[in-house]
Enzyme design. Structure first.
Site, PDB file in Angstrom:
ATOM      1  N   PHE A 133      15.858 -36.945 -24.180  1.00  0.00           N
ATOM      2  CA  PHE A 133      16.152 -37.241 -25.589  1.00  0.00           C
ATOM      3  C   PHE A 133      15.737 -36.054 -26.433  1.00  0.00           C
ATOM      4  O   PHE A 133      14.578 -35.634 -26.401  1.00  0.00           O
ATOM      5  CB  PHE A 133      15.427 -38.505 -26.077  1.00  0.00           C
ATOM      6  CG  PHE A 133      15.761 -38.816 -27.508  1.00  0.00           C
ATOM      7  CD1 PHE A 133      16.969 -39.430 -27.837  1.00  0.00           C
ATOM      8  CD2 PHE A 133      14.906 -38.466 -28.535  1.00  0.00           C
ATOM      9  CE1 PHE A 133      17.302 -39.689 -29.158  1.00  0.00           C
ATOM     10  CE2 PHE A 133      15.227 -38.735 -29.864  1.00  0.00           C
ATOM     11  CZ  PHE A 133      16.425 -39.346 -30.177  1.00  0.00           C
ATOM     12  N   ASP A 217      10.652 -29.076 -25.280  1.00  0.00           N
ATOM     13  CA  ASP A 217      10.674 -30.002 -26.412  1.00  0.00           C
ATOM     14  C   ASP A 217       9.338 -30.741 -26.464  1.00  0.00           C
ATOM     15  O   ASP A 217       9.091 -31.659 -25.682  1.00  0.00           O
ATOM     16  CB  ASP A 217      11.844 -30.973 -26.255  1.00  0.00           C
ATOM     17  CG  ASP A 217      11.959 -31.946 -27.425  1.00  0.00           C
ATOM     18  OD1 ASP A 217      10.952 -32.157 -28.128  1.00  0.00           O
ATOM     19  OD2 ASP A 217      13.051 -32.514 -27.628  1.00  0.00           O
ATOM     20  N   LYS A 246       7.054 -34.764 -35.058  1.00  0.00           N
ATOM     21  CA  LYS A 246       6.247 -35.988 -35.005  1.00  0.00           C
ATOM     22  C   LYS A 246       4.763 -35.805 -35.392  1.00  0.00           C
ATOM     23  O   LYS A 246       4.442 -35.812 -36.571  1.00  0.00           O
ATOM     24  CB  LYS A 246       6.391 -36.638 -33.629  1.00  0.00           C
ATOM     25  CG  LYS A 246       7.807 -37.195 -33.386  1.00  0.00           C
ATOM     26  CD  LYS A 246       7.865 -38.200 -32.257  1.00  0.00           C
ATOM     27  CE  LYS A 246       9.181 -38.973 -32.261  1.00  0.00           C
ATOM     28  NZ  LYS A 246      10.228 -38.408 -31.407  1.00  0.00           N
TER      29      LYS A 246
HETATM   30  C1  LIG Z   1      11.604 -38.020 -31.530  1.00  0.00           C
HETATM   31  C2  LIG Z   1      12.097 -36.929 -30.664  1.00  0.00           C
HETATM   32  C3  LIG Z   1      13.109 -36.057 -31.096  1.00  0.00           C
HETATM   33  C4  LIG Z   1      13.814 -36.227 -32.409  1.00  0.00           C
HETATM   34  O1  LIG Z   1      12.952 -36.114 -33.490  1.00  0.00           O
HETATM   35  P1  LIG Z   1      13.372 -36.715 -34.909  1.00  0.00           P
HETATM   36  O2  LIG Z   1      12.267 -36.319 -35.830  1.00  0.00           O
HETATM   37  O3  LIG Z   1      13.506 -38.183 -34.726  1.00  0.00           O
HETATM   38  O4  LIG Z   1      14.668 -36.092 -35.284  1.00  0.00           O
HETATM   39  C5  LIG Z   1      13.477 -35.033 -30.258  1.00  0.00           C
HETATM   40  N1  LIG Z   1      12.884 -34.859 -29.066  1.00  0.00           N
HETATM   41  C6  LIG Z   1      11.907 -35.662 -28.620  1.00  0.00           C
HETATM   42  C7  LIG Z   1      11.263 -35.397 -27.308  1.00  0.00           C
HETATM   43  C8  LIG Z   1      11.497 -36.733 -29.398  1.00  0.00           C
HETATM   44  O5  LIG Z   1      10.548 -37.563 -28.951  1.00  0.00           O
END
Ligand SMILES: *Cc1c(COP(=O)(O)O)cnc(C)c1O
Length: 397
Positions: A133, A217, A246
């Site tokens: 994701f 990521d 986050k």
């Molecule tokens: C939450 C998340 C995203 C997306 O972040 P948003 O602030 O919701 O756009 C991308 N990569 C990972 C691993 C995530 O947990």
């Protein structure tokens, strides 16, 4: 009219109906509009690092808002420069550069563009992992390895290939036409799925050999969540770039692309940017949040508390619980049956917020400040939720 009716009437149906209407929070607890308190073991999906209404957070928001909130990228500000320096120091991966945005998906959009700049047309391929994701905007969505999320919005930006999360699949896929490999240290949204042992180290070797960027990521795993500042640090490697969001804002929207070494030099002036990115309010708050995580030793605390939390889950002695996954305070609780949604609802009824990350996995991501009292309360409430489930049939919610 109830909040559910108003939500259903006015909010775009892109979002599912929420679980409750929340009104305030304090520490690791939130209160709903009816006055019920919940122990928050989701923390806004690994966002509220310092919990709710932490004095450091409140002070940073109010002081900076009263001083200077936004200026555009035509101007520099001290909080922006300080945060860039801080992120580079905490990443501990040598020299680099930071590009600020407002969310995780935006950080990955920037990373996608960075990947395109590596080799241009000679490197049309980008690798990402199945079930990964990376966000919901088009570039990040193209990287996301969940076909059901992508299909309604095709065509996607081209060139992305999803491979299984195995070292063999990576060895088979990588060549000189790959611009970048995107990988999460732990796949949070997929259900707190760990990488195979040695994956990041091997990925580093292979990407380096073939001139591809290794882009990690860290949006969910960063800012101390896993018991290191960033997840890649568990593997002792230096990626070419990481994306962060986050937990770095503790609840204030912010994201960043942090690139190291040569990868930090790929962008030239004017190639990317966003109106809000790096604004003094967001960066001042992030400085305060990361500063407090550092001052209070919350990274080591997350490592220790993560171990305790795993022990507690193991000690619950429920036939439904099969084991745990994840790192530090990002914990997946594996279930023997696909009853995670039911269990989430049962926990909510016991005054505990957890998340059904996939049908058979509960995700726990408490604030990094969670202590013994919260762990005990969790054990009690989660135990009772499991008990509730044991006494109901699979088809009841
Ligand atoms: C939450 C998340 C995203 C997306 O972040 P948003 O602030 O919701 O756009 C991308 N990569 C990972 C691993 C995530 O947990």
């Amino acid at each position: 009219m109830s909040w559910q009716e108003r939500f259903d009437r006015d909010i775009m149906h892109a979002l599912a109906m929420p679980l409750a209407e929340l009104e305030r929070g304090q520490g690791c607890r939130v209160r709903d509009a009816e006055g019920r308190w919940y122990l928050d073991f989701l923390a806004g999906i690994a966002v509220n690092s310092l919990g709710h209404a932490h004095p450091v957070f409140v002070e940073a928001v109010s002081t900076q808002a009263a001083r200077l909130a936004h200026v555009s990228n035509y101007f520099a500000t001290a909080p922006q420069l300080e945060l860039a320096e801080r992120l580079l120091r905490l990443a501990g991966a040598g020299s680099g550069r930071v590009l600020f945005g407002n969310s995780g998906t935006e950080a990955n959009e920037a990373a996608f563009k960075l990947a395109r700049l590596n080799g241009g047309e000679a490197r049309p391929r980008i690798l990402a992992l199945e079930n990964a994701f990376h966000g919901r905007t088009m570039g990040a969505l193209a990287l996301t390895g969940k076909p059901a999320m992508r299909t309604p919005f095709e065509p996607m930006p081209g060139g992305v290939e999803h491979i299984p999360a195995t070292i063999e699949a990576l060895e088979a896929a990588i060549d000189e036409r790959v611009a970048a490999l995107f990988v999460e240290p732990v796949q949070g949204e997929a259900g707190v799925v760990d990488l195979p042992a040695g994956y990041l180290a091997r990925a580093r070797e292979l990407t380096e050999q073939h001139g591809a960027l290794l882009i990690v990521d860290e949006i969910q795993t960063g800012a101390g969540r896993t018991g290191e500042w960033f997840g890649f640090q568990h593997a002792g490697i230096r990626p070419d770039a990481i994306t962060v969001a986050k937990g770095m804002g503790g609840g204030f929207p912010i994201g960043a692309l942090v690139a190291f070494g040569d990868a930090a030099e790929l962008f030239t002036a004017g190639q990317h940017g966003t109106t809000y990115g790096g604004n003094p309010l967001a960066t001042a708050v992030s400085n305060a949040v990361l500063g407090e995580i550092e001052r209070a030793g919350l990274v080591e605390h997350a490592a220790r508390t993560g171990i305790r939390l795993r022990e507690i889950v193991a000690g619950l002695d429920s036939p439904l619980v099969t084991g745990t996954s994840g790192l530090g305070l990002l914990v997946g609780v594996g279930l023997a049956e696909p009853r995670a949604v039911e269990l989430m609802h049962a926990a909510l009824a016991e005054g505990l917020i957890v998340n059904a990350a996939n049908p058979s996995t509960i995700r726990l991501a408490p604030p990094l400040i969670a202590g013994d009292a919260e762990l005990e309360e969790f054990a009690d409430r989660f135990g009772r939720a499991l008990h509730r489930l044991a006494s109901t049939r699979t088809d009841t919610v």
